[in-house]
Design a protein around this motif. Sequence first.
Motif, PDB file in Angstrom:
ATOM      1  N   ARG A 166       0.991  -1.450  -0.148  1.00 44.10           N
ATOM      2  CA  ARG A 166      -0.236   0.220   0.230  1.00 44.10           C
ATOM      3  C   ARG A 166       0.655   1.673  -0.188  1.00 44.10           C
ATOM      4  O   ARG A 166       0.810   1.960  -0.726  1.00 44.10           O
ATOM      5  CB  ARG A 166      -0.710   0.148   0.763  1.00 44.10           C
ATOM      6  CG  ARG A 166      -2.157   1.055   1.307  1.00 44.10           C
ATOM      7  CD  ARG A 166      -2.914   0.518   2.221  1.00 44.10           C
ATOM      8  NE  ARG A 166      -3.409  -0.610   2.563  1.00 44.10           N
ATOM      9  CZ  ARG A 166      -3.321  -1.470   3.066  1.00 44.10           C
ATOM     10  NH1 ARG A 166      -2.670  -0.866   4.239  1.00 44.10           N
ATOM     11  NH2 ARG A 166      -3.350  -2.663   3.028  1.00 44.10           N
ATOM     12  N   GLY A 167       1.891   1.114   1.199  1.00 43.76           N
ATOM     13  CA  GLY A 167       3.181   2.567   0.682  1.00 43.76           C
ATOM     14  C   GLY A 167       3.625   2.541  -0.576  1.00 43.76           C
ATOM     15  O   GLY A 167       3.396   4.015  -1.002  1.00 43.76           O
ATOM     16  N   LEU A 168       4.124   1.575  -1.556  1.00 42.94           N
ATOM     17  CA  LEU A 168       3.934   1.789  -2.582  1.00 42.94           C
ATOM     18  C   LEU A 168       3.042   2.784  -3.804  1.00 42.94           C
ATOM     19  O   LEU A 168       3.578   3.525  -4.585  1.00 42.94           O
ATOM     20  CB  LEU A 168       4.610   0.388  -3.281  1.00 42.94           C
ATOM     21  CG  LEU A 168       5.930  -0.021  -2.722  1.00 42.94           C
ATOM     22  CD1 LEU A 168       6.253  -1.479  -3.060  1.00 42.94           C
ATOM     23  CD2 LEU A 168       7.254   0.745  -4.005  1.00 42.94           C
ATOM     24  N   LEU A 169       1.794   2.610  -3.466  1.00 43.52           N
ATOM     25  CA  LEU A 169       0.858   2.874  -4.393  1.00 43.52           C
ATOM     26  C   LEU A 169       1.159   4.009  -4.087  1.00 43.52           C
ATOM     27  O   LEU A 169       0.447   5.397  -4.372  1.00 43.52           O
ATOM     28  CB  LEU A 169      -0.523   2.144  -3.603  1.00 43.52           C
ATOM     29  CG  LEU A 169      -1.555   1.502  -4.902  1.00 43.52           C
ATOM     30  CD1 LEU A 169      -2.616   0.637  -4.015  1.00 43.52           C
ATOM     31  CD2 LEU A 169      -1.770   2.361  -6.004  1.00 43.52           C
ATOM     32  N   TYR A 170       1.009   4.363  -2.405  1.00 46.44           N
ATOM     33  CA  TYR A 170       0.578   5.923  -2.072  1.00 46.44           C
ATOM     34  C   TYR A 170       1.958   6.665  -2.969  1.00 46.44           C
ATOM     35  O   TYR A 170       2.100   7.221  -3.600  1.00 46.44           O
ATOM     36  CB  TYR A 170       1.313   5.839  -0.845  1.00 46.44           C
ATOM     37  CG  TYR A 170      -0.528   5.963   0.143  1.00 46.44           C
ATOM     38  CD1 TYR A 170      -1.414   6.580  -0.122  1.00 46.44           C
ATOM     39  CD2 TYR A 170      -0.064   4.777   0.981  1.00 46.44           C
ATOM     40  CE1 TYR A 170      -2.793   6.475   0.966  1.00 46.44           C
ATOM     41  CE2 TYR A 170      -1.462   4.925   1.629  1.00 46.44           C
ATOM     42  CZ  TYR A 170      -2.592   5.395   1.831  1.00 46.44           C
ATOM     43  OH  TYR A 170      -3.596   5.760   2.332  1.00 46.44           O
ATOM     44  N   GLN A 171       3.819   6.083  -2.298  1.00 52.84           N
ATOM     45  CA  GLN A 171       4.322   6.680  -3.025  1.00 52.84           C
ATOM     46  C   GLN A 171       4.204   7.085  -4.956  1.00 52.84           C
ATOM     47  O   GLN A 171       3.806   8.088  -5.111  1.00 52.84           O
ATOM     48  CB  GLN A 171       5.894   5.806  -3.140  1.00 52.84           C
ATOM     49  CG  GLN A 171       6.079   5.838  -2.120  1.00 52.84           C
ATOM     50  CD  GLN A 171       7.631   5.696  -2.288  1.00 52.84           C
ATOM     51  OE1 GLN A 171       7.958   4.500  -2.094  1.00 52.84           O
ATOM     52  NE2 GLN A 171       8.800   5.741  -2.910  1.00 52.84           N
ATOM     53  N   TYR A 172       3.383   5.775  -5.236  1.00 53.20           N
ATOM     54  CA  TYR A 172       2.833   6.511  -7.110  1.00 53.20           C
ATOM     55  C   TYR A 172       2.276   7.781  -7.235  1.00 53.20           C
ATOM     56  O   TYR A 172       1.895   8.379  -8.284  1.00 53.20           O
ATOM     57  CB  TYR A 172       2.336   5.260  -7.289  1.00 53.20           C
ATOM     58  CG  TYR A 172       2.110   5.357  -9.340  1.00 53.20           C
ATOM     59  CD1 TYR A 172       2.567   5.323  -9.798  1.00 53.20           C
ATOM     60  CD2 TYR A 172       0.230   5.807  -9.151  1.00 53.20           C
ATOM     61  CE1 TYR A 172       2.027   5.437 -11.291  1.00 53.20           C
ATOM     62  CE2 TYR A 172      -0.686   6.182 -10.667  1.00 53.20           C
ATOM     63  CZ  TYR A 172       0.658   5.607 -11.361  1.00 53.20           C
ATOM     64  OH  TYR A 172       0.144   5.715 -12.779  1.00 53.20           O
ATOM     65  N   PHE A 173       1.532   7.809  -6.147  1.00 50.10           N
ATOM     66  CA  PHE A 173       0.606   9.350  -5.889  1.00 50.10           C
ATOM     67  C   PHE A 173       1.462  10.364  -5.840  1.00 50.10           C
ATOM     68  O   PHE A 173       0.616  10.890  -5.350  1.00 50.10           O
ATOM     69  CB  PHE A 173      -0.674   9.120  -5.774  1.00 50.10           C
ATOM     70  CG  PHE A 173      -1.562   8.175  -6.192  1.00 50.10           C
ATOM     71  CD1 PHE A 173      -2.610   8.317  -7.856  1.00 50.10           C
ATOM     72  CD2 PHE A 173      -2.379   6.642  -5.624  1.00 50.10           C
ATOM     73  CE1 PHE A 173      -3.409   7.405  -8.470  1.00 50.10           C
ATOM     74  CE2 PHE A 173      -3.011   5.353  -6.578  1.00 50.10           C
ATOM     75  CZ  PHE A 173      -3.197   6.506  -7.731  1.00 50.10           C
TER      76      PHE A 173
END
Length: 581
Positions: free
Chosen positions: A188-195
């Motif tokens: 989920r952290g990687l998704l936040y980073q993507y955004f």
Amino acid sequence: MKSRLKNIVFGFSSLCFFVGVAPAFASEPVVLHRDNAIELGNLYADSLTGTYAQNVGDAKLAAAAYVSAWEHNKSDSELFDRAVRAYMVFGDIDNASKIVIPADKALLNDDAKLILAYNALLSGKAGDVNKLLPFDKDSTVFTPTRALFARNLKAWALAKEGKKDEALKIATVPAGIKSIDKAANYSRGLLYQYFGDNEDALAAYETAYQSGAINQIGIESYVKLLASTGQKDKALAVLNELKAANASDSYYDNVYKTIDAGKLPALKKKDKKQINKYIGSSLGVISIAQSGDFRNGSPLSELAIARKFDPTLYSLNVTSARILSALNIDDDAVKLLEAVPADSLNGDQASSLLASIVFDKDKAKGVAIAERALKANPSISNRVSAAVYYIDTKQYDKSIELYNSVIADAASSTSGFEMWQLYFGRANAYLGIEDWDNAIKDLRKANELNPGNPSLMNSLGYTLADRNINLPEAQKLLEDAVALDPRSGEVLDSLGWVLFRMGKYDEALDRLEVAFSLSPGVGEIAEHLGDAYFRTNRKTEAKLEWEKASRLYEKDSDKARVLSKVEKGLENLPKSKMAQQ
């Protein structure tokens, strides 16, 4: 011909019923011409082979057989399902894709749709993913962990379409397995980073880390984001903590060396390769977490899909290879490990595992791999690995030299190995060159550092008995070891042997009979039992045990020794196997 064909059909149906598998073809009676009969016979044979292979755990053979059967009848959904699932068991996503992509839509089960969805996302068709993975409760039959993986794959399709809220919503649905759900916070952290939401990304990473979820890809993403946001000291503190807990594994030490205070490269939404690295890392986190919990089946397909998005995630190669090796699919494991560059973060892990797999079949090649890893990085773990292989190939002096350097270094640093393990390893090398004094000295040191370990007590007690040194001390050590591990045939054998050395033949015989009943496949115990029978004047039984030992031993020298006893008896107190090496 007709009656014989009916018997064949009945035989196959009966077998399927016996093993609890429904026949994967029509059960209605049919009228066949010769060519059709041959075709149907091939279908039956391939189906039988697939069922047999599946039952004995040979996923590769099962997949090939089911695909072959399905080729004879491409409308058979049961055979199609079995072929797809068999490929997914050992992570052959390429061959699974070859049969899924052209298949009739009516045949597609959830696993097949997952394969199509990953292909669609990889080729930039994010909209197709959402159609393939609707996640209606009434339609999905995924296991909880595969469902979690598929939801995250869909989340990335939504992310690529700019649908942040929808992506995060579906990514937060748990699998219901604590260890996997904890690690999913890294994903989920990687998704936040993507955004571009680094604050929430760090919060997700911190949640995962503080919960005890140690996941290589997740940790690497976490510390790199810390370093790039001005928190280099915290990043190094996390890595120092992990290095201390896993110091025999050089991965975290290698990550440590890559950390700097510079910012991570800005994400370019049109850079397909860069976005795929995020997707691969996110899916890789979940697949690695799955590999620690097999209650929901093999994670090899998930690991393979994650690798497709980022082939440089070598943690996935190592994890996949470990599982493949455990399944005895060594050729595929070797290919994955050989693809890991020696200078990568996972280079040491890959070399160590590769050497261990290869060594079983080709000792010289296994040693060469270990030596290459040692040359590339003379870490403590690589030195110990090479030292162990040197003992196994009778290169005892080389092993001792490595152990000397490791013990010297480990004494002043955290090595990941306990000191007793290092002394015990070096003792085995000393035994190989018959340096009994140094071997006994190291065994005493190992026992001192790890008291109450029955294996160490057994090693020291047996060595003393074998050399006729301090037999009362050896007896006490081995009696204590037996009390700690009364079901060990080897420990009881050692006690019996020291009693034999002390001339207490009846007592020795009592222990050795029990030892052999506990470990009936050990030639050395059979030989000792034969010796005890001979000394208690039961010479016929002695010969039977020596003959048994000759069949159990693998080395010709051992066989020759015990067969000599069969012929000549036991005139003098025998030297043991260890003393004659």
